[in-house]
Design a protein around this motif. Structure first.
Motif, PDB file in Angstrom:
ATOM      1  N   HIS A 164      34.571  22.377  43.118  1.00 13.01           N
ATOM      2  CA  HIS A 164      35.227  23.555  42.791  1.00 13.01           C
ATOM      3  C   HIS A 164      35.785  23.517  41.252  1.00 13.01           C
ATOM      4  CE1 HIS A 164      39.438  25.945  42.915  1.00 13.01           C
ATOM      5  NE2 HIS A 164      38.164  26.829  43.082  1.00 13.01           N
ATOM      6  N   SER A 165      35.638  24.428  40.608  1.00 10.99           N
ATOM      7  CA  SER A 165      36.248  24.700  39.278  1.00 10.99           C
ATOM      8  C   SER A 165      37.482  25.615  39.499  1.00 10.99           C
ATOM      9  CB  SER A 165      35.298  25.018  38.287  1.00 10.99           C
ATOM     10  OG  SER A 165      35.447  24.928  36.982  1.00 10.99           O
ATOM     11  N   TYR A 166      38.757  24.968  38.882  1.00  2.41           N
ATOM     12  CA  TYR A 166      39.802  25.781  39.085  1.00  2.41           C
ATOM     13  C   TYR A 166      39.885  27.268  38.789  1.00  2.41           C
ATOM     14  CZ  TYR A 166      40.667  22.106  35.504  1.00  2.41           C
ATOM     15  OH  TYR A 166      40.163  21.125  34.591  1.00  2.41           O
ATOM     16  N   LYS A 167      39.019  27.629  37.742  1.00  4.86           N
ATOM     17  CA  LYS A 167      38.824  28.960  37.228  1.00  4.86           C
ATOM     18  C   LYS A 167      38.259  29.962  38.285  1.00  4.86           C
ATOM     19  CE  LYS A 167      38.293  29.534  32.710  1.00  4.86           C
ATOM     20  NZ  LYS A 167      37.850  29.403  31.114  1.00  4.86           N
ATOM     21  N   ASP A 168      37.619  29.207  39.094  1.00  4.44           N
ATOM     22  CA  ASP A 168      36.798  30.070  39.925  1.00  4.44           C
ATOM     23  C   ASP A 168      37.794  30.375  41.284  1.00  4.44           C
ATOM     24  OD1 ASP A 168      34.717  29.764  38.171  1.00  4.44           O
ATOM     25  OD2 ASP A 168      33.941  27.901  39.608  1.00  4.44           O
ATOM     26  N   GLU A 169      37.568  31.634  41.664  1.00  4.22           N
ATOM     27  CA  GLU A 169      38.262  31.864  42.862  1.00  4.22           C
ATOM     28  C   GLU A 169      37.753  30.936  44.091  1.00  4.22           C
ATOM     29  OE1 GLU A 169      40.113  35.754  44.447  1.00  4.22           O
ATOM     30  OE2 GLU A 169      38.486  35.854  45.311  1.00  4.22           O
ATOM     31  N   PRO A 170      38.667  30.292  44.928  1.00  6.71           N
ATOM     32  CA  PRO A 170      38.135  29.400  45.891  1.00  6.71           C
ATOM     33  C   PRO A 170      37.285  30.135  47.032  1.00  6.71           C
ATOM     34  CG  PRO A 170      40.356  29.639  46.215  1.00  6.71           C
ATOM     35  CD  PRO A 170      40.065  30.563  44.712  1.00  6.71           C
ATOM     36  N   LEU A 171      36.416  29.646  47.655  1.00  4.19           N
ATOM     37  CA  LEU A 171      35.774  30.188  48.736  1.00  4.19           C
ATOM     38  C   LEU A 171      36.720  30.400  49.913  1.00  4.19           C
ATOM     39  CD1 LEU A 171      32.633  30.456  49.075  1.00  4.19           C
ATOM     40  CD2 LEU A 171      32.600  28.161  50.427  1.00  4.19           C
ATOM     41  N   HIS A 172      37.721  29.782  50.114  1.00  2.23           N
ATOM     42  CA  HIS A 172      38.659  30.076  51.169  1.00  2.23           C
ATOM     43  C   HIS A 172      39.454  31.312  50.760  1.00  2.23           C
ATOM     44  CE1 HIS A 172      41.704  28.288  48.988  1.00  2.23           C
ATOM     45  NE2 HIS A 172      41.157  27.125  48.873  1.00  2.23           N
ATOM     46  N   ALA A 173      39.212  31.859  49.562  1.00  2.99           N
ATOM     47  CA  ALA A 173      40.204  33.213  49.455  1.00  2.99           C
ATOM     48  C   ALA A 173      39.701  34.228  50.415  1.00  2.99           C
ATOM     49  CB  ALA A 173      39.704  33.529  47.856  1.00  2.99           C
ATOM     50  N   ALA A 174      38.540  34.232  50.750  1.00  8.91           N
ATOM     51  CA  ALA A 174      38.069  35.199  51.926  1.00  8.91           C
ATOM     52  C   ALA A 174      38.818  35.062  53.145  1.00  8.91           C
ATOM     53  CB  ALA A 174      36.673  35.054  52.066  1.00  8.91           C
ATOM     54  N   CYS A 175      39.506  34.099  53.387  1.00  8.18           N
ATOM     55  CA  CYS A 175      40.159  33.827  54.613  1.00  8.18           C
ATOM     56  C   CYS A 175      41.684  34.140  54.527  1.00  8.18           C
ATOM     57  CB  CYS A 175      40.126  32.677  55.349  1.00  8.18           C
ATOM     58  SG  CYS A 175      38.460  32.035  55.359  1.00  8.18           S
TER      59      CYS A 175
END
Length: 520
Positions: A164-175
């Motif tokens: 994970h790169s902190y500028k990217d929205e995290p994968l778990h944002a979907a939940c």
């Protein structure tokens, strides 16, 4: 046993059936599910997520079982460091959260012996190894590692992956419970999104079966955390009052400001007052806890260590909220006023976030964990940080001579805090806890001046060629560090120092821009 302080409630040490050379030791801090929370947790073949415990760590096994290591690391929201053994496939996995809020150290010797521990002190004296001086190193935040486990019990590293790169929205944002936020960078939208995401960051961290408390220095960051926390605890009908904790010397700026905030939000407020002697006496145990000799980290840790000690002894608060990460994310350090351009300020902000695990969150984790407390840091919520970093660079810089302008502006109409706190200038933690007349670092330096001979300092670069101490204070900390961790100076790649200014000392009070409340 050297890290028993991290989990004072229970202890387990066990071997793994059929794997003669594997053993797990675990110290438990029972925050969620006091009855069934011991690790290591095992997973038999399960269908669906049938939870055997209420403990948050169990989800790691279910995620891994369903989607493998990459998905597991990417789907974990908040802070973690874990080691996972897949007996069927003879694989070992290590992983650590995006910002490295939870510590993880490893040693892997040439002959394939692997040791992993939350703090380096548990690994430095291992006698198993054939190499004389095994390299103990921090595991990099935001990464996972895959290792093969040989039948002999030896391991070999296969790959290390940044998940994970902190500028990217995290994968778990979907939940996440927060739906899609309105896009666009007009100021009202941005301010509203900041408020929504920050409140969500605090709400997520309310999961606990033990009492929640909050550190409160009276600065913007801890005050915002405390105010939002109290508001949400009321909404969720949590029955006990929120305890807030401030530390300082008699009449220090932090104590006075924290008192104002506590009165405004209505928390049960505790003040811990220490004198210079108590502060100086704590230096050695603090350096031993921290495992670093960085100047500003040691200075700032003393107050946090003493307040954590008080919380443990005098109260039943165990889960402790704090404002760490905000200065790095929202460009809160005073030297950001000197940034040559918004783009360079944004780059510096990212550099600071990348190094948090060596400085600010190292301090916050070790000083609280030394007293068996669990730290929670909503400013480092992945969703909140990725959003803030996605904003145009010029929105994030200091404005009108005030740092963290956007963050302050976002909460301006919320009535969460008194206006003079919301717009209070940055006060370095190690300075804010001291009296206005004399900085905490000056008190330390006066004492150390008597302890370190001029001649020792002159020869410092010969004795310590790596990161040579330039001041007596720095020399003094280094001596204590080397006493406990000889030859391990490379754990700290460089000292924390402000950028874009000719600084010889990390304290904000030495910068020209600095104006304390007394000078206005």
């Amino acid at each position: 046993m050297k890290i028993a302080h991290r989990g004072p409630d229970a202890f387990r040490f066990e071997n793994v059936n059929g794997f003669t050379n594997c053993c797990f030791g675990f110290h438990r801090l029972a925050v969620v599910d006091q009855l069934y929370g011991m690790q290591p947790i095992r997973l038999q073949k399960q269908f669906g997520f049938e939870y055997q415990t209420l403990v948050d760590g169990e989800v790691i096994l279910h995620l891994y079982n369903r989607g493998g290591i990459e998905q597991t690391a990417s789907m974990l929201d908040d802070v973690f460091a874990f080691i996972l053994l897949d007996t069927a496939n003879r694989k070992v996995f290590l992983a650590r959260d995006t910002y490295g809020v939870r510590p993880l150290f490893k040693v892997l010797t040439d002959d394939g012996f692997l040791g992993v521990c939350s703090e380096a002190k548990g690994l430095i004296d291992l006698k198993h190894s054939t190499s004389l001086f095994p390299k103990v190193e921090p595991f990099l935040p935001g990464h996972y590692e895959v290792l093969d486990l040989k039948p002999s019990g030896k391991v070999a590293s296969v790959e290390v992956v940044k998940f994970h790169s902190y500028k990217d929205e995290p994968l778990h944002a979907a939940c996440d419970t927060v739906e899609n936020l309105p896009s666009g960078f007009d100021l009202e939208t941005v301010k509203s999104n900041i408020r929504v995401l920050f409140e969500n960051a605090v709400r997520k961290r309310l999961m606990a079966h033990r009492r929640i408390g909050c550190l409160l220095s009276g600065g913007l960051d801890s005050s915002l955390v405390a105010a939002v926390l109290l508001k949400l605890m009321k909404e969720m009908n949590i029955k006990y009052p929120l305890q807030t904790f401030a530390i300082g010397m008699e009449n220090s700026p932090d104590l006075l400001a924290a008192r104002k905030v506590a009165a405004h939000i209505g928390s049960e407020h505790h003040e811990v007052i220490f004198n210079s002697e108590e502060g100086i006496q704590a230096v050695e145990e603090v350096i031993f806890s921290l495992e670093t000799y960085d100047i500003t980290t040691v200075r700032a840790s003393i107050g946090m260590y003493l307040v954590s000690k008080y919380i443990r002894k005098k109260t039943d608060s165990v889960v402790i909220f704090s404002g760490e990460g905000s200065d790095e994310l929202t460009q809160g350090y005073i030297y950001f006023h000197k940034a040559p351009s918004p783009e360079e300020a944004a780059e510096e902000s990212e550099r600071l976030l990348k190094e948090l695990y060596l400085f600010d969150v190292l301090r916050a984790d070790r000083t609280t964990a030394a007293h068996g407390l669990e730290l929670r840091v909503p400013f480092l919520d992945h969703r909140f940080t990725s959003y803030y970093l996605s904003l145009p660079a010029e929105l994030r810089i200091p404005k009108n001579g005030i740092e963290k302008y956007l963050l302050r502006q976002s909460f301006e109409d919320s009535n969460l805090l008194p206006k003079e706190i919301l717009w209070r200038p940055k006060e370095a933690f190690s300075d804010g806890i001291a009296s206005v007349k004399k900085s905490w670092f000056s008190i330390l330096q006066d004492y150390i001046d008597q302890q370190v001979d001029d001649l020792l300092l002159e020869k410092a670069a010969e004795k310590y060629p790596f990161n040579p101490p330039k001041t007596k204070e720095s020399y003094y900390y280094r001596q204590i560090f080397e006493k406990h961790y000889p030859g391990r100076s490379n754990w700290l790649p460089h000292y924390w120092m402000p950028r874009w200014v000719k600084a010889t000392d990390p304290s904000a009070r030495t910068l020209k821009h600095y104006k304390s409340a007394t000078q206005e």
